[in-house]
Design a protein around this motif. Sequence first.
Motif, PDB file in Angstrom:
ATOM      1  N   ALA A  32      -2.416   9.998   4.324  1.00 21.29           N
ATOM      2  CA  ALA A  32      -2.606  10.343   2.910  1.00 21.29           C
ATOM      3  C   ALA A  32      -1.714   9.487   2.017  1.00 21.29           C
ATOM      4  CB  ALA A  32      -2.316  11.819   2.693  1.00 21.29           C
ATOM      5  N   ARG A  33      -0.468   9.320   2.416  1.00 15.59           N
ATOM      6  CA  ARG A  33       0.441   8.503   1.611  1.00 15.59           C
ATOM      7  C   ARG A  33       0.080   7.021   1.693  1.00 15.59           C
ATOM      8  NH1 ARG A  33       6.508  10.914   1.092  1.00 15.59           N
ATOM      9  NH2 ARG A  33       5.914  13.089   0.724  1.00 15.59           N
ATOM     10  N   ALA A  34      -0.451   6.601   2.829  1.00 18.19           N
ATOM     11  CA  ALA A  34      -0.915   5.216   2.938  1.00 18.19           C
ATOM     12  C   ALA A  34      -2.089   4.962   1.990  1.00 18.19           C
ATOM     13  CB  ALA A  34      -1.322   4.909   4.373  1.00 18.19           C
ATOM     14  N   ARG A  35      -2.942   5.956   1.830  1.00 16.76           N
ATOM     15  CA  ARG A  35      -4.059   5.804   0.895  1.00 16.76           C
ATOM     16  C   ARG A  35      -3.560   5.766  -0.549  1.00 16.76           C
ATOM     17  NH1 ARG A  35      -8.820   6.263   3.527  1.00 16.76           N
ATOM     18  NH2 ARG A  35      -8.789   7.310   5.567  1.00 16.76           N
ATOM     19  N   VAL A  36      -2.516   6.511  -0.847  1.00 17.51           N
ATOM     20  CA  VAL A  36      -1.914   6.431  -2.182  1.00 17.51           C
ATOM     21  C   VAL A  36      -1.397   5.017  -2.438  1.00 17.51           C
ATOM     22  CG1 VAL A  36      -0.009   7.242  -3.634  1.00 17.51           C
ATOM     23  CG2 VAL A  36      -1.342   8.879  -2.284  1.00 17.51           C
ATOM     24  N   LEU A  37      -0.732   4.446  -1.440  1.00 14.19           N
ATOM     25  CA  LEU A  37      -0.248   3.067  -1.549  1.00 14.19           C
ATOM     26  C   LEU A  37      -1.406   2.089  -1.726  1.00 14.19           C
ATOM     27  CD1 LEU A  37       1.795   0.777  -1.372  1.00 14.19           C
ATOM     28  CD2 LEU A  37       1.805   1.053   1.134  1.00 14.19           C
ATOM     29  N   LEU A  38      -2.465   2.309  -0.970  1.00 19.13           N
ATOM     30  CA  LEU A  38      -3.629   1.427  -1.081  1.00 19.13           C
ATOM     31  C   LEU A  38      -4.206   1.454  -2.487  1.00 19.13           C
ATOM     32  CD1 LEU A  38      -5.766  -0.400   0.226  1.00 19.13           C
ATOM     33  CD2 LEU A  38      -6.973   1.670   0.949  1.00 19.13           C
ATOM     34  N   TRP A  39      -4.379   2.634  -3.042  1.00 14.91           N
ATOM     35  CA  TRP A  39      -4.927   2.747  -4.400  1.00 14.91           C
ATOM     36  C   TRP A  39      -3.958   2.195  -5.433  1.00 14.91           C
ATOM     37  CZ3 TRP A  39      -9.680   3.238  -5.817  1.00 14.91           C
ATOM     38  CH2 TRP A  39     -10.601   3.831  -4.955  1.00 14.91           C
ATOM     39  N   ALA A  40      -2.666   2.390  -5.199  1.00 14.70           N
ATOM     40  CA  ALA A  40      -1.675   1.832  -6.121  1.00 14.70           C
ATOM     41  C   ALA A  40      -1.758   0.311  -6.155  1.00 14.70           C
ATOM     42  CB  ALA A  40      -0.272   2.283  -5.701  1.00 14.70           C
ATOM     43  N   SER A  41      -1.971  -0.293  -5.002  1.00 16.24           N
ATOM     44  CA  SER A  41      -2.097  -1.754  -4.952  1.00 16.24           C
ATOM     45  C   SER A  41      -3.355  -2.225  -5.683  1.00 16.24           C
ATOM     46  CB  SER A  41      -2.110  -2.228  -3.501  1.00 16.24           C
ATOM     47  OG  SER A  41      -3.302  -1.819  -2.835  1.00 16.24           O
ATOM     48  N   LEU A  42      -4.439  -1.466  -5.561  1.00 14.47           N
ATOM     49  CA  LEU A  42      -5.689  -1.843  -6.221  1.00 14.47           C
ATOM     50  C   LEU A  42      -5.604  -1.673  -7.735  1.00 14.47           C
ATOM     51  CD1 LEU A  42      -8.237  -0.257  -3.721  1.00 14.47           C
ATOM     52  CD2 LEU A  42      -7.660  -2.679  -3.967  1.00 14.47           C
ATOM     53  N   ILE A  43      -4.731  -0.795  -8.195  1.00 14.46           N
ATOM     54  CA  ILE A  43      -4.535  -0.614  -9.631  1.00 14.46           C
ATOM     55  C   ILE A  43      -3.549  -1.649 -10.172  1.00 14.46           C
ATOM     56  CG2 ILE A  43      -3.609   0.974 -11.375  1.00 14.46           C
ATOM     57  CD1 ILE A  43      -4.643   3.280  -9.609  1.00 14.46           C
ATOM     58  N   TYR A  44      -2.532  -1.957  -9.380  1.00 16.84           N
ATOM     59  CA  TYR A  44      -1.451  -2.838  -9.828  1.00 16.84           C
ATOM     60  C   TYR A  44      -1.949  -4.236 -10.199  1.00 16.84           C
ATOM     61  CZ  TYR A  44       2.502  -6.044  -9.341  1.00 16.84           C
ATOM     62  OH  TYR A  44       3.424  -7.042  -9.550  1.00 16.84           O
ATOM     63  N   LEU A  45      -2.687  -4.870  -9.293  1.00 15.02           N
ATOM     64  CA  LEU A  45      -3.030  -6.284  -9.495  1.00 15.02           C
ATOM     65  C   LEU A  45      -3.902  -6.526 -10.717  1.00 15.02           C
ATOM     66  CD1 LEU A  45      -2.651  -9.120  -8.396  1.00 15.02           C
ATOM     67  CD2 LEU A  45      -4.714  -8.785  -7.014  1.00 15.02           C
ATOM     68  N   PRO A  46      -4.999  -5.791 -10.930  1.00 16.43           N
ATOM     69  CA  PRO A  46      -5.795  -6.042 -12.149  1.00 16.43           C
ATOM     70  C   PRO A  46      -4.998  -5.812 -13.431  1.00 16.43           C
ATOM     71  CG  PRO A  46      -7.043  -4.710 -10.584  1.00 16.43           C
ATOM     72  CD  PRO A  46      -5.638  -4.767 -10.083  1.00 16.43           C
ATOM     73  N   LEU A  47      -4.145  -4.793 -13.431  1.00 19.73           N
ATOM     74  CA  LEU A  47      -3.356  -4.531 -14.636  1.00 19.73           C
ATOM     75  C   LEU A  47      -2.336  -5.640 -14.881  1.00 19.73           C
ATOM     76  CD1 LEU A  47      -2.723  -0.670 -14.462  1.00 19.73           C
ATOM     77  CD2 LEU A  47      -4.372  -1.919 -15.872  1.00 19.73           C
ATOM     78  N   LEU A  48      -1.759  -6.174 -13.821  1.00 17.91           N
ATOM     79  CA  LEU A  48      -0.800  -7.270 -13.985  1.00 17.91           C
ATOM     80  C   LEU A  48      -1.497  -8.511 -14.545  1.00 17.91           C
ATOM     81  CD1 LEU A  48       2.199  -8.108 -13.394  1.00 17.91           C
ATOM     82  CD2 LEU A  48       1.295  -9.182 -11.307  1.00 17.91           C
ATOM     83  N   LEU A  49      -2.657  -8.838 -14.017  1.00 17.09           N
ATOM     84  CA  LEU A  49      -3.406  -9.996 -14.516  1.00 17.09           C
ATOM     85  C   LEU A  49      -3.861  -9.774 -15.953  1.00 17.09           C
ATOM     86  CD1 LEU A  49      -5.557 -10.839 -11.356  1.00 17.09           C
ATOM     87  CD2 LEU A  49      -3.496 -12.015 -12.160  1.00 17.09           C
TER      88      LEU A  49
END
Length: 367
Positions: free
Chosen positions: A344-361
């Motif tokens: 469950a926490r790994a999935r939170v990390l996965l979604w966090a990574s998918l949100i992080y990159l587009p917002l940074l760009l």
Amino acid sequence: MQGFQKQESDLLNCLEFNLGSGLVLGPVCLAPCLATLRQSRCASWRKRVLQRPTSWSALEFWPNSLPWTWKLVTARNLSRNRQLKSSFVNDWIQLGKLRIQALSTPAAILCCWLADGMRLKWSTATHLAIGLTLMSFASAVLNQVVEVELDKKMKRTANRPLPAGRVSVSTAQWVGWFTGIAGAAWLWLALNPLTAWLGIVMLGLYVFVYTPLKGVTELNTVVGAVPGALPLLVGWAAAGNGLDIFAGILFAILFLWQLPHFIAIAWIYREDYARAGMKMLPSADETGAFSARQGAYWALTLLVASLLPTVLGFANRTYFYAALTLGIGFLASVLHFGLKRTDARARVLLWASLIYLPLLLLALWLS
């Protein structure tokens, strides 16, 4: 047979009655059908039309539309054809990993825009999108050709087009090579040789280095992050101004981002990878503590790298604070996983990574 002839006679009489009713559209719509029914003497054809309503719905009249128009429809067959077409398209979308390209290609176009002084020629962007999509498509397809036997052993990948047998390996191989060569030629002729060369390096590293290393060493993810980040350099080179330090920073950001991202994926599917004999980091780390520490190191390095555009004068302070906020949030998600290594926490990390990159760009573009 006599019963069928009676049904046919009744149907013809009905059609002739309506033809004689003086309707203008009647002869146009019904004459071809009438002639066909009169001339056909094939019992098997008549049986297929009138005695198999599950495949053929026979002659249907539509009283709410044009008067007495008819339609010979094959509803079930049409539905099956639509499903086959949809499955065919979905299979090739899955083979080419086009959903991933929906992020990497716009990121490459953003780099092209930055490299050209925040100006973008639509012709350059179009050629870049076409050429890079072809190269990325080829890389993904050929990768799955090489891994088809391993994919059969993994629940996550067993239903992919190649291991499931919906697409043949030979067909995928030919399509992969064709699109790869076409993509390289497109980038070379429409843009410049550097762009094409970077695309070729991306394909070669991904298919012939990263893919075989999955069965050799746990460091394959680090190697695979190199071709994963090369689309940004392809986009930068497409502007025709070569590569510079800013291009290197963007490459580093995407390279570093992939490592916590794939650690999360490898942890969630660690049993699948172990079953297929792939040496992913979590597969050799039963507790996940080492994987979590590695993810934290990479996320912290990413935080520092993401601030460099402002430090070196390429971006304003707005981007700096946005990158700092996003980086701290991403690092927090990695630490959250490290404190308790669960799916469950790994999935939170996965979604966090998918949100992080587009917002940074996005922040970089707005700056």
